[in-house]
Design a protein around this motif. Structure first.
Motif, short mmCIF file in Angstrom:
data_model
loop_
_atom_site.label_atom_id
_atom_site.label_comp_id
_atom_site.label_asym_id
_atom_site.label_seq_id
_atom_site.Cartn_x
_atom_site.Cartn_y
_atom_site.Cartn_z
N THR A 153 0.82 -1.21 0.00
CA THR A 153 0.00 0.00 0.00
C THR A 153 0.86 1.27 0.00
O THR A 153 0.34 2.36 0.21
CB THR A 153 -0.94 0.02 1.22
OG1 THR A 153 -0.17 -0.07 2.42
CG2 THR A 153 -1.91 -1.15 1.16
N HIS A 181 -8.04 5.49 -6.24
CA HIS A 181 -8.15 4.05 -6.01
C HIS A 181 -9.57 3.67 -5.61
O HIS A 181 -10.13 2.68 -6.10
CB HIS A 181 -7.17 3.61 -4.94
CG HIS A 181 -5.73 3.76 -5.33
ND1 HIS A 181 -5.17 3.07 -6.37
CD2 HIS A 181 -4.75 4.55 -4.82
CE1 HIS A 181 -3.89 3.41 -6.48
NE2 HIS A 181 -3.61 4.30 -5.56
N GLY A 182 -10.15 4.43 -4.70
CA GLY A 182 -11.51 4.14 -4.27
C GLY A 182 -12.51 4.33 -5.38
O GLY A 182 -13.43 3.50 -5.56
N PHE A 233 -12.24 1.27 -7.83
CA PHE A 233 -12.84 0.02 -7.36
C PHE A 233 -14.36 0.12 -7.30
O PHE A 233 -15.08 -0.80 -7.72
CB PHE A 233 -12.29 -0.34 -5.98
CG PHE A 233 -12.97 -1.54 -5.37
CD1 PHE A 233 -12.75 -2.80 -5.88
CD2 PHE A 233 -13.86 -1.39 -4.32
CE1 PHE A 233 -13.39 -3.92 -5.33
CE2 PHE A 233 -14.50 -2.49 -3.77
CZ PHE A 233 -14.26 -3.76 -4.28
N ILE A 234 -14.88 1.22 -6.79
CA ILE A 234 -16.33 1.38 -6.70
C ILE A 234 -16.95 1.38 -8.10
O ILE A 234 -18.01 0.80 -8.33
CB ILE A 234 -16.67 2.67 -5.94
CG1 ILE A 234 -16.26 2.53 -4.47
CG2 ILE A 234 -18.16 2.99 -6.03
CD1 ILE A 234 -16.35 3.82 -3.67
N LEU A 261 -12.46 7.25 0.16
CA LEU A 261 -11.89 6.95 -1.15
C LEU A 261 -10.39 6.69 -1.10
O LEU A 261 -9.86 5.98 -1.95
CB LEU A 261 -12.18 8.10 -2.12
CG LEU A 261 -13.64 8.35 -2.47
CD1 LEU A 261 -13.77 9.55 -3.42
CD2 LEU A 261 -14.28 7.12 -3.12
N TRP A 282 -8.80 5.18 1.37
CA TRP A 282 -8.51 4.05 2.26
C TRP A 282 -7.47 3.14 1.60
O TRP A 282 -7.60 2.76 0.45
CB TRP A 282 -9.81 3.30 2.54
CG TRP A 282 -9.70 2.20 3.55
CD1 TRP A 282 -8.88 2.13 4.62
CD2 TRP A 282 -10.48 0.99 3.57
NE1 TRP A 282 -9.07 0.97 5.32
CE2 TRP A 282 -10.04 0.25 4.70
CE3 TRP A 282 -11.49 0.47 2.75
CZ2 TRP A 282 -10.59 -0.99 5.03
CZ3 TRP A 282 -12.04 -0.75 3.07
CH2 TRP A 282 -11.61 -1.47 4.20
N TRP A 325 -8.10 -0.04 -0.63
CA TRP A 325 -8.53 0.01 -2.01
C TRP A 325 -7.37 -0.21 -2.98
O TRP A 325 -7.60 -0.59 -4.14
CB TRP A 325 -9.17 1.36 -2.35
CG TRP A 325 -10.39 1.76 -1.60
CD1 TRP A 325 -10.63 2.99 -1.03
CD2 TRP A 325 -11.58 0.98 -1.35
NE1 TRP A 325 -11.87 3.01 -0.43
CE2 TRP A 325 -12.47 1.79 -0.61
CE3 TRP A 325 -11.94 -0.32 -1.67
CZ2 TRP A 325 -13.72 1.34 -0.20
CZ3 TRP A 325 -13.19 -0.79 -1.24
CH2 TRP A 325 -14.05 0.04 -0.53
N SER A 383 -7.67 -1.86 -6.52
CA SER A 383 -7.58 -0.96 -7.66
C SER A 383 -6.60 -1.50 -8.70
O SER A 383 -6.84 -1.41 -9.91
CB SER A 383 -7.15 0.43 -7.19
OG SER A 383 -6.92 1.30 -8.27
N THR A 442 -8.13 -4.07 -11.00
CA THR A 442 -9.36 -3.70 -11.70
C THR A 442 -9.31 -4.01 -13.19
O THR A 442 -10.30 -4.46 -13.77
CB THR A 442 -9.66 -2.20 -11.47
OG1 THR A 442 -9.96 -2.00 -10.09
CG2 THR A 442 -10.85 -1.75 -12.29
#
Length: 493
Positions: free
Chosen positions: A83, A94-95, A98-99, A413, A415, A418, A422, A425
């Motif tokens: 990380t 990153h958040g 992923f979302i 976002l 965190w 993620w 990410s 993805t």
């Protein structure tokens, strides 16, 4: 992978002789384990610093050893799960990435399941719920990815241009294209191989289609030239139909390199050029909407059956969010962390972005659920600008988070958890339709009876298994090729 991992484990075995030598006695503090070779170097008088001065640098790995290590699952997994980020990274992306990927999977979870329902009328009736609008408008998730690509392309290229200028070196523009093609294509080809030659043997259920995709049999080479978005999706001549996005993204990348250079050297000319491209995209969309009677959403009642080919997958209709991203990337490069706003201004920005986002997602509720017919000017306007408007809403979110005005949104976002997700993805995007079809076609001997719990169960399972398969594909193709690129091009990072 097996040989590389075994070599990596053997090489890192603590029982093996150390690869460094100590020529002077080390302080008792170091020898007793209070600090060791992994302890950060804090200052010159620390015991670690004393030891560091007399440690001989490890010998260089031989080329064959480096080749083996590129395929080490152990090393590649550690890099995936790390990380740590550079000081220039934009953590909130990153958040969002992923979302957005889970949003894509959610849309496909429902979009594909309707073909396997034993109560399709009930399944269609729930589409009238207000809460169902994000699924009906799940097409916007792809625009999130276009926006993110534009931000990262612009921001990172500008940082590199500035670095090379300060060092008085010539920027290797050709290397950007090599890097992009190298990073995307091998894992893309690997996934296509799985889809064509492994996937049919997995599919054995009553609803399974266990013959190779004819679109891939005839037109696979379009994918590797990244022009498959000009094939006919409706008639099935496109290979891996969901990869039209990759073709668009690559085409945007190709034109963005000179575009960003122009903005870097001549700011006003670059911005005017981007504005002209955006207006040209609007004009093309308006012309197509009027000529072919296109409706405001892909889910609209009475939508032209050829809308996928005419509008949805064409780059000249989809570049808007990407351009918003490239413009934001420039301003982040110039002003990151230096923008100071009054709290009232920041609040106004959040309210505007929230209003735009909600308007784009929920604005067609009566049209999509009750069949309310919109006037042609309103329908054409929404179709033309709503994707770019969505990019503008995301642009504020990123701008506010990067400059310290994100609050709890930025905390969520950015965190650290993620970051590995990410990184996976791209592979998750490639494999998730295959995971979904295995669940629907191969693993069921009866039709699906729709309930909200059933859909939720499938959705969560699709996300988990898509990322699990993405990890495997990443270890087999994506991560090794990333390491081999560094070996071939002699990159340091």
């Amino acid at each position: 992978m097996a040989v590389g991992t075994l070599y990596d484990v053997f090489k890192s075995n603590p029982a093996s002789p150390p690869i460094w030598k100590v020529h002077q006695p080390i302080s008792s503090e170091y020898a007793n384990g209070a600090v060791n070779e992994t302890t950060p170097l804090i200052n010159d008088v620390s015991a670690v610093r004393q030891a560091e001065k007399v440690i001989v640098s490890p010998p260089q790995e031989r080329p064959l050893c480096k080749l083996l290590l590129a395929f080490s699952v152990r090393t590649n997994t550690r890099k995936l799960l790390s990380t740590r980020e550079s000081a220039d990274s934009l953590g909130c992306l990153h958040g969002i990435r992923f979302i957005s990927m889970t949003w894509v999977i959610l849309g496909h979870t429902f979009g594909f399941i309707v073909y396997y329902l034993d109560n399709p009328l009930y399944g269609l009736s729930i589409m009238k719920r207000f809460s169902f609008e994000p699924i009906l408008n799940g097409f916007l998730s792809v625009d999130s990815f276009f926006f993110l690509s534009g931000v990262l392309m612009s921001y990172l290229m500008l940082l590199q241009l500035n670095k090379y200028r300060r060092e008085g070196r010539r920027f290797p523009y050709w290397l950007l294209y090599v890097h992009r093609y190298w990073r995307l294509t091998p894992v893309y080809a690997f996934t296509l191989m799985l889809y064509m030659w492994v996937y049919p043997y997995i599919m054995t259920g009553p609803a399974a289609t266990n013959t190779p995709d004819p679109g891939c049999t005839n037109n696979w080479w379009y994918n590797f030239l990244y022009i498959n978005n000009f094939l006919d999706m409706v008639k099935g001549t496109e290979c891996m139909g969901w990869t039209w996005y990759l073709a668009n993204d690559m085409q945007f990348f190709v034109i963005s390199v000179p575009l960003i250079w122009l903005t870097f050297r001549y700011f006003l000319v670059g911005m005017i050029t981007q504005a002209v491209l955006l207006q040209a995209s609007f004009g093309a969309t308006i012309g197509l909407a009027i000529h072919y009677n296109l409706q405001p959403s892909m889910s609209s009642p009475g939508q032209n059956p050829d809308a996928m080919n005419l509008y949805y997958q064409k780059p000249y209709c989809r570049i808007g969010p990407y351009l918003v991203g490239t413009i934001l990337g420039y301003f982040l490069y110039r002003t990151r962390g230096q923008v100071r706003m009054h709290k009232a201004v920041a609040l106004l920005g959040w309210l505007a972005a929230t209003g735009i986002g909600l308007g784009v997602v929920y604005g067609l509720y009566n049209h999509l659920t009750e069949g309310v017919v919109l006037s042609r000017p309103v329908a054409v306007m929404y179709l033309t600008v709503h994707r770019t408007a969505w990019g503008v809403a995301l642009a504020w979110v990123v701008f506010a988070c990067v400059n310290g005005y994100g609050g709890i949104i930025n905390t969520i976002l950015s965190w650290k958890a993620w970051i590995p997700l990410s990184r996976l993805t791209y592979c998750a995007y490639l494999v998730h339709p295959m995971v979904i079809f295995i669940a629907y076609q191969d693993q069921r001997e009866t039709p699906v009876h729709y309930t909200d719990i059933e859909l939720t169960y499938y959705f969560v399972g699709h996300v988990v298994f898509s990322y699990a398969v993405a990890y495997i594909v990443s270890m087999m193709a994506e991560a090794p090729m990333r390491q081999l690129e560094k070996l071939v091009l002699k990159q340091e990072n």
